[in-house]
Enzyme design. Structure first.
Site, PDB file in Angstrom:
ATOM      1  N   HIS A  67      27.231  21.945   0.284  1.00 62.91           N
ATOM      2  CA  HIS A  67      28.219  20.939  -0.089  1.00 62.91           C
ATOM      3  C   HIS A  67      29.590  20.686   0.585  1.00 62.91           C
ATOM      4  O   HIS A  67      29.838  19.636   0.935  1.00 62.91           O
ATOM      5  CB  HIS A  67      28.361  21.066  -1.580  1.00 62.91           C
ATOM      6  CG  HIS A  67      28.921  19.615  -2.387  1.00 62.91           C
ATOM      7  ND1 HIS A  67      28.197  18.642  -2.812  1.00 62.91           N
ATOM      8  CD2 HIS A  67      30.249  19.205  -2.364  1.00 62.91           C
ATOM      9  CE1 HIS A  67      29.044  17.742  -3.297  1.00 62.91           C
ATOM     10  NE2 HIS A  67      30.384  18.236  -2.932  1.00 62.91           N
ATOM     11  N   GLU A  68      30.245  21.530   0.342  1.00 62.16           N
ATOM     12  CA  GLU A  68      31.466  21.614   1.089  1.00 62.16           C
ATOM     13  C   GLU A  68      31.436  21.705   2.531  1.00 62.16           C
ATOM     14  O   GLU A  68      32.379  20.947   2.886  1.00 62.16           O
ATOM     15  CB  GLU A  68      32.405  22.940   0.435  1.00 62.16           C
ATOM     16  CG  GLU A  68      32.549  23.019  -0.880  1.00 62.16           C
ATOM     17  CD  GLU A  68      33.222  21.853  -1.548  1.00 62.16           C
ATOM     18  OE1 GLU A  68      33.846  21.269  -1.021  1.00 62.16           O
ATOM     19  OE2 GLU A  68      32.678  21.658  -2.776  1.00 62.16           O
ATOM     20  N   HIS A  71      31.482  17.859   3.384  1.00 60.51           N
ATOM     21  CA  HIS A  71      32.734  17.520   3.567  1.00 60.51           C
ATOM     22  C   HIS A  71      33.290  17.670   4.658  1.00 60.51           C
ATOM     23  O   HIS A  71      34.048  16.844   5.433  1.00 60.51           O
ATOM     24  CB  HIS A  71      33.513  17.979   2.254  1.00 60.51           C
ATOM     25  CG  HIS A  71      33.100  17.308   0.996  1.00 60.51           C
ATOM     26  ND1 HIS A  71      33.339  15.973   0.721  1.00 60.51           N
ATOM     27  CD2 HIS A  71      32.633  18.046  -0.159  1.00 60.51           C
ATOM     28  CE1 HIS A  71      32.773  15.815  -0.555  1.00 60.51           C
ATOM     29  NE2 HIS A  71      32.488  17.000  -0.929  1.00 60.51           N
TER      30      HIS A  71
END
Length: 151
Positions: A67-68, A71
Site C-alpha cells: 500500500h505504501e 503511494h
C-alpha cells in the site's frame, strides 16, 4: 523483525511487484497508533507500525508495504498518489495491495469520573466537577446559595 530486515523486505517487494527500485528508507515507528503505515512526502521514507507485525504477522506487514509503495511510486512519478485518485486505486488493484490495514487494538483509557462534589447549603443541589473550583467565587445556579465541598 528489525529495521534492516524491514528495509530489505521493502526493497524486495518493490522489485518483485512494482519492478522498480526503492531508494529511500523504511523503518518501524512505534508512535503510530491507529494506522498500519505511512509514506512521508518530503523524505520519501516509509514508516510501518510495529504493532501490525506483532498482532497480525508478516502477511499484514507485506500488505501495508504494498500500500505504501503505491503511494511512493506514484508520487515519485508525479501521478495521483492520494487515496481518492484513480491512479492510486488502479495501482492498488494491479498490485493486490489492501486499501486499509486490519484494525489495530488500542488500549482503552480509563474514564475519568467526577472528583469533586459540591452541595448548595440552601437547596441541597449537588454539583459534580472534574476540576476544583473556588467556592467563594461561585454560587448555586438554582437559588444563588453558597456552595460547600463534600468530597
Amino acid at each position: 523483525m528489525t529495521d534492516c530486515e524491514l528495509q530489505e523486505l521493502v526493497c524486495q517487494i518493490s522489485k518483485e511487484v512494482f519492478h522498480k527500485p526503492f531508494r529511500h528508507q523504511a523503518y518501524f515507528n512505534s508512535r503510530l497508533r491507529t494506522t498500519g503505515g505511512r509514506y512521508l512526502l518530503k523524505s520519501h521514507d516509509i514508516e510501518v507500525n510495529p504493532k501490525a507485525y506483532v498482532q497480525f504477522g508478516l502477511k499484514e506487514v507485506e500488505g501495508i508495504i504494498r500500500h505504501e509503495l503505491c503511494h511512493y511510486h506514484l508520487h515519485i512519478e508525479g501521478k495521483g498518489y492520494k487515496h481518492r485518485d484513480a491512479d492510486f486505486r488502479t495501482l492498488l488493484k494491479e498490485t493486490n495491495a489492501p486499501r486499509f490495514c486490519s484494525n489495530l487494538e488500542q488500549k482503552k483509557r480509563p474514564v475519568k469520573r467526577a472528583q469533586y462534589i459540591y452541595v448548595c447549603t440552601e437547596c441541597g443541589l449537588r454539583y459534580s466537577r472534574k476540576i476544583r473550583m473556588n467556592t467563594d467565587r461561585y454560587r448555586c445556579g438554582k437559588c444563588l446559595g453558597k456552595l460547600k465541598i463534600i468530597n
